[in-house]
Design a protein around this motif. Structure first.
Motif, PDB file in Angstrom:
ATOM      1  N   ARG A  54       0.830  -1.197   0.000  1.00  0.00           N
ATOM      2  CA  ARG A  54       0.000   0.000   0.000  1.00  0.00           C
ATOM      3  C   ARG A  54       0.875   1.261   0.000  1.00  0.00           C
TER       4      ARG A  54
ATOM      5  N   ASP B 214       2.487   1.842  -3.353  1.00  0.00           N
ATOM      6  CA  ASP B 214       1.526   2.384  -4.301  1.00  0.00           C
ATOM      7  C   ASP B 214       1.364   3.893  -4.102  1.00  0.00           C
ATOM      8  N   CYS B 215       1.345   4.333  -2.849  1.00  0.00           N
ATOM      9  CA  CYS B 215       1.215   5.767  -2.560  1.00  0.00           C
ATOM     10  C   CYS B 215       2.457   6.534  -2.984  1.00  0.00           C
TER      11      CYS B 215
ATOM     12  N   ALA C 163       2.324   6.891  -6.645  1.00  0.00           N
ATOM     13  CA  ALA C 163       1.328   7.901  -7.010  1.00  0.00           C
ATOM     14  C   ALA C 163       1.920   9.300  -6.889  1.00  0.00           C
ATOM     15  N   GLN C 164       2.707   9.523  -5.827  1.00  0.00           N
ATOM     16  CA  GLN C 164       3.331  10.833  -5.640  1.00  0.00           C
ATOM     17  C   GLN C 164       4.299  11.135  -6.786  1.00  0.00           C
TER      18      GLN C 164
ATOM     19  N   GLN D  16       2.247  11.733 -10.105  1.00  0.00           N
ATOM     20  CA  GLN D  16       1.551  13.012 -10.109  1.00  0.00           C
ATOM     21  C   GLN D  16       2.529  14.161 -10.233  1.00  0.00           C
TER      22      GLN D  16
ATOM     23  N   LYS E 240      -4.990  15.447  -4.880  1.00  0.00           N
ATOM     24  CA  LYS E 240      -5.119  14.093  -5.415  1.00  0.00           C
ATOM     25  C   LYS E 240      -4.198  13.119  -4.691  1.00  0.00           C
ATOM     26  N   VAL E 241      -2.971  13.539  -4.427  1.00  0.00           N
ATOM     27  CA  VAL E 241      -2.030  12.652  -3.733  1.00  0.00           C
ATOM     28  C   VAL E 241      -2.476  12.432  -2.292  1.00  0.00           C
TER      29      VAL E 241
ATOM     30  N   HIS F 228      -5.201   9.965  -2.229  1.00  0.00           N
ATOM     31  CA  HIS F 228      -4.736   8.601  -2.472  1.00  0.00           C
ATOM     32  C   HIS F 228      -4.112   8.009  -1.203  1.00  0.00           C
TER      33      HIS F 228
ATOM     34  N   SER G 133      -7.093   6.945   0.959  1.00  0.00           N
ATOM     35  CA  SER G 133      -7.880   5.802   0.506  1.00  0.00           C
ATOM     36  C   SER G 133      -7.092   4.507   0.444  1.00  0.00           C
ATOM     37  N   VAL G 134      -5.790   4.586   0.195  1.00  0.00           N
ATOM     38  CA  VAL G 134      -4.988   3.365   0.045  1.00  0.00           C
ATOM     39  C   VAL G 134      -4.242   3.004   1.330  1.00  0.00           C
TER      40      VAL G 134
ATOM     41  N   HIS H 271      -9.917   3.156   2.178  1.00  0.00           N
ATOM     42  CA  HIS H 271     -11.087   3.074   1.309  1.00  0.00           C
ATOM     43  C   HIS H 271     -12.354   3.614   1.960  1.00  0.00           C
TER      44      HIS H 271
END
Length: 262
Positions: free
Chosen positions: A136, A139-140, A143-144, A147, A233-234, A237, A240-241, A261
């Motif tokens: 998890r 994944d974050c 994402a950073q 983005q 957005k980050v 995320h 949620s993750v 989530h």
């Protein structure tokens, strides 16, 4: 050099100060505790450079902050991710002992915990819950990075600047940020002279103030509104993750995958 500045023996409260490690249950902590080494890193310490094997995972503690940067041939560099006490650097996405693609530089000095990457790989194999937590987080972190790439390509420099400052504040927990304009220009991949105009504009709008060696976010709500969408957005995320919990001042104060989530 990648060698620790200072190392100390294992001590009580070992996991305090890093939210990822604090989120582990007792069984998962027992898998890691014997192999963790506590130390200090000074500002500017390079944890690893592009092309070097990443042999260790570093967990920043408390206010210690590390940036991942991509360096160009001409010496310029740009930040792709900022990591503080909410995460870890090195061997997180991979299993470690693979060549690094980017460079990891300490921006705010402080304590860290260090773990051989192979030990983390073994612990993840032994514990589904530990493996899930790091999947998890990886994944974050990705994402950073992704983005950041999009942000650098399409958003105005003022919005990008605020995104970086707010992200930094989230990891330090204070609006007073120990960053010089020179370093900020490097992180954003622009010339120092160009950034001067940007900083002046943000000051005139009442969003920040500047003193020697530090930049202060004066009005966080206005700064968030003026920043680009990438910042929100980050953060969303991470919530949620990873189940990231944010204080009113924006600081990340906990991660709880069981609340992800929601």
């Amino acid at each position: 050099m990648n060698a620790p500045d200072e190392s100390r023996p294992l001590e009580a409260g070992l996991f305090e100060g890093n939210l990822l490690l604090e989120a582990l249950d007792a069984g998962d902590r027992a898998l890691l505790a014997p192999h963790l080494e506590r130390g200090q890193r000074s500002r500017g310490t390079v944890l690893f450079r592009a092309g070097e094997d990443v042999s260790h995972v570093t967990f920043p503690l408390n206010r210690t902050t590390v940036t991942l940067v991509s360096r160009m041939r001409d010496g310029r560099m740009v930040e792709t991710a900022t990591v503080g006490h909410e995460g870890a650097i090195g061997g997180v996405v991979s299993h470690g002992y693979l060549p690094a693609f980017s460079e990891a530089v300490v921006q705010v000095a402080g304590d860290v915990l260090r773990l051989d990457a192979e030990r983390l790989t073994q612990a993840r194999a032994a514990s589904p819950s530990l493996r899930d937590l790091f999947v998890r987080y990886a994944d974050c972190l990705l994402a950073q990075v992704l983005q950041s790439v999009a942000c650098n390509a399409v958003h105005p420099i003022e919005e990008r600047c605020l995104r970086w400052l707010l992200t930094f504040q989230d990891r330090l927990g204070t609006p007073v940020l120990p960053v010089t304009q020179e370093i900020l220009a490097e992180m954003l991949g622009v010339r120092r002279t160009y950034l001067t105009g940007v900083i002046g504009s943000l000051q005139r709008r009442g969003l920040i103030s500047v003193r020697r060696g530090q930049i202060t976010i004066l009005d966080r709500a206005k700064a968030e509104h003026a920043a680009c969408e990438c910042y929100g957005k980050v953060r969303g995320h991470f919530r949620s993750v990873l189940g990231a919990v944010y204080a009113e001042n924006g600081a990340i104060v906990a991660v709880d995958p069981t609340q992800a989530h929601e």
